[in-house]
Design a protein around this motif. Structure first.
Motif, PDB file in Angstrom:
ATOM      1  N   ASN A  27       0.887  -1.319  -0.062  1.00  0.00           N
ATOM      2  CA  ASN A  27      -0.234  -0.178  -0.084  1.00  0.00           C
ATOM      3  C   ASN A  27       0.917   1.278  -0.032  1.00  0.00           C
ATOM      4  O   ASN A  27       0.309   2.395   0.331  1.00  0.00           O
ATOM      5  CB  ASN A  27      -0.929   0.058   1.173  1.00  0.00           C
ATOM      6  CG  ASN A  27      -1.959  -1.283   1.033  1.00  0.00           C
ATOM      7  OD1 ASN A  27      -2.296  -1.639   0.075  1.00  0.00           O
ATOM      8  ND2 ASN A  27      -2.223  -1.696   2.563  1.00  0.00           N
ATOM      9  N   THR A  28       2.110   1.338  -0.483  1.00  0.00           N
ATOM     10  CA  THR A  28       2.908   2.210  -0.630  1.00  0.00           C
ATOM     11  C   THR A  28       2.927   2.831  -1.906  1.00  0.00           C
ATOM     12  O   THR A  28       2.883   1.797  -2.971  1.00  0.00           O
ATOM     13  CB  THR A  28       4.325   2.039  -0.053  1.00  0.00           C
ATOM     14  OG1 THR A  28       4.871   0.861  -0.689  1.00  0.00           O
ATOM     15  CG2 THR A  28       4.302   2.001   1.491  1.00  0.00           C
ATOM     16  N   PRO A  29       3.295   4.148  -2.263  1.00  0.00           N
ATOM     17  CA  PRO A  29       3.190   4.078  -4.030  1.00  0.00           C
ATOM     18  C   PRO A  29       3.933   3.684  -5.053  1.00  0.00           C
ATOM     19  O   PRO A  29       3.726   3.428  -5.931  1.00  0.00           O
ATOM     20  CB  PRO A  29       3.645   5.731  -3.843  1.00  0.00           C
ATOM     21  CG  PRO A  29       3.202   6.101  -2.475  1.00  0.00           C
ATOM     22  CD  PRO A  29       3.578   5.087  -1.481  1.00  0.00           C
ATOM     23  N   LEU A  30       5.059   2.920  -4.304  1.00  0.00           N
ATOM     24  CA  LEU A  30       6.190   2.437  -5.065  1.00  0.00           C
ATOM     25  C   LEU A  30       6.226   0.897  -5.141  1.00  0.00           C
ATOM     26  O   LEU A  30       6.925   0.058  -5.852  1.00  0.00           O
ATOM     27  CB  LEU A  30       7.365   2.743  -5.036  1.00  0.00           C
ATOM     28  CG  LEU A  30       7.882   4.202  -5.187  1.00  0.00           C
ATOM     29  CD1 LEU A  30       9.055   4.485  -4.534  1.00  0.00           C
ATOM     30  CD2 LEU A  30       7.505   4.883  -6.482  1.00  0.00           C
ATOM     31  N   HIS A  31       5.295   0.121  -4.449  1.00  0.00           N
ATOM     32  CA  HIS A  31       5.457  -1.368  -4.225  1.00  0.00           C
ATOM     33  C   HIS A  31       5.060  -2.167  -5.240  1.00  0.00           C
ATOM     34  O   HIS A  31       5.490  -3.280  -5.405  1.00  0.00           O
ATOM     35  CB  HIS A  31       4.594  -1.571  -2.708  1.00  0.00           C
ATOM     36  CG  HIS A  31       3.072  -1.978  -3.256  1.00  0.00           C
ATOM     37  ND1 HIS A  31       2.288  -1.114  -3.315  1.00  0.00           N
ATOM     38  CD2 HIS A  31       2.429  -3.303  -3.306  1.00  0.00           C
ATOM     39  CE1 HIS A  31       1.124  -1.641  -3.554  1.00  0.00           C
ATOM     40  NE2 HIS A  31       1.124  -2.910  -3.615  1.00  0.00           N
ATOM     41  N   ASP A  32       4.165  -1.620  -6.340  1.00  0.00           N
ATOM     42  CA  ASP A  32       3.410  -2.338  -7.282  1.00  0.00           C
ATOM     43  C   ASP A  32       4.375  -2.190  -8.552  1.00  0.00           C
ATOM     44  O   ASP A  32       4.449  -1.114  -9.235  1.00  0.00           O
ATOM     45  CB  ASP A  32       2.131  -2.061  -7.542  1.00  0.00           C
ATOM     46  CG  ASP A  32       1.322  -2.864  -8.605  1.00  0.00           C
ATOM     47  OD1 ASP A  32       1.702  -3.832  -8.681  1.00  0.00           O
ATOM     48  OD2 ASP A  32       0.143  -2.520  -8.941  1.00  0.00           O
ATOM     49  N   GLY A  33       5.175  -3.140  -8.942  1.00  0.00           N
ATOM     50  CA  GLY A  33       6.188  -3.206 -10.119  1.00  0.00           C
ATOM     51  C   GLY A  33       7.457  -3.398  -9.703  1.00  0.00           C
ATOM     52  O   GLY A  33       7.718  -4.195  -8.626  1.00  0.00           O
ATOM     53  N   ALA A  34       8.384  -3.299 -10.440  1.00  0.00           N
ATOM     54  CA  ALA A  34       9.700  -3.992 -10.254  1.00  0.00           C
ATOM     55  C   ALA A  34      10.680  -2.959  -9.826  1.00  0.00           C
ATOM     56  O   ALA A  34      10.662  -1.747 -10.481  1.00  0.00           O
ATOM     57  CB  ALA A  34      10.014  -4.626 -11.544  1.00  0.00           C
TER      58      ALA A  34
END
Length: 273
Positions: free
Chosen positions: A166-173
């Motif tokens: 649920n942090t802005p950068l967690h989704d992706g690589a």
């Protein structure tokens, strides 16, 4: 000796000449990488571009100013960077300039391995999903540009913080290039392999997909099981133990640097005998 043989030798000498010059330029760039000299080189390049443009457009005043800057600039460089130049020449005389460069790169690679081991261990125990891709020889600029640029120093704390849910950068690589975290939340191509298990999610498909188009090494932490997987050259290795992960990382990232350093050490030692 025939004329053909003379021409061949001259041709080979030109090739060797060019290769030596490129090698020296490469080593100089590697030596000054990360120092204030890089900004100086950028400034010199801009002045040269302005000179070429002003000459083409016949801007005589601008061309004269750039000529003066180039003429006196090299003298200023010698004065400003006199301590750095002296140390570089002393290192070259002692024959350890390449060894020191190898030692610095080796230290960076060990830090990278330690940071990944610590962060993956932490996230695996808490089932925090993660996707970390380490660029090698094949460029990954197209994929870096899809994410948020960071250009940050590598640390286990930063890697963990990026993938906290649920942090802005967690989704992706996260993409690691050289000795820095180049980007986060980057999109990687998904694999179309029919042999990939249906129980594996998007992270594993992305990790396998990037390994099919680049020579990168990619680590996945499963959000569902906490298992650690590694992909390389289109292959997926599932449920890798922490010990096995460390072996893979050291083999892929550290061993080659240590081999080069050992070569230069033997070369230097051979001249001392």
């Amino acid at each position: 000796m025939s004329f053909a043989n003379i021409s061949l030798l001259h041709y080979l000498a030109n090739i060797v000449d060019i290769l030596v010059v490129w090698f020296v330029i490469y080593k100089v760039i590697m030596l000054i990488r990360g120092t204030k000299a890089v900004q100086l080189l950028k400034g010199i390049f801009i002045i040269i571009v302005v000179k070429v443009v002003s000459s083409f457009l016949q801007l005589q005043t601008v061309e004269w100013i750039t000529d003066q800057a180039l003429t006196w600039g090299f003298l200023a460089i010698i004065i400003i960077f006199q301590p750095e130049l002296r140390r570089a020449l002393e290192s070259l005389g002692r024959g350890n300039i390449f060894i020191r460069l190898g030692s610095r790169i080796e230290k960076e690679q060990h830090n990278l391995v330690d940071s990944i081991i610590k962060s993956t261990k932490y996230m695996a125990k808490r089932r925090i999903g993660a996707l970390i891709s380490i660029a090698k020889d094949t460029g990954m600029e197209d994929y870096i540009e899809t994410g948020i640029p960071l250009h940050a120093s590598i640390s286990s704390q930063l890697l963990i913080n990026i993938f906290i849910p649920n942090t802005p950068l967690h989704d992706g690589a996260v993409i690691i290039r050289g000795n820095e975290i180049a980007s986060a939340a980057s999109y990687l191509p998904l694999s179309d392999s029919p042999f990939l298990s249906k129980e594996l999610g998007t992270r594993h498909r992305a990790a396998l997909g990037i390994s099919e188009v680049t020579d990168s090494l990619t680590i996945v932490v499963s959000e569902e099981t906490g298992g650690i997987s590694v992909t390389k050259n289109g292959e997926l290795f599932r449920d890798v133990s922490e010990e096995r992960l460390q072996e893979i990382l050291e083999k892929e990232l550290v061993t080659q640097v240590e081999t080069k350093k050992s070569f230069f050490s033997r070369f230097k030692g051979g001249h001392k005998k």
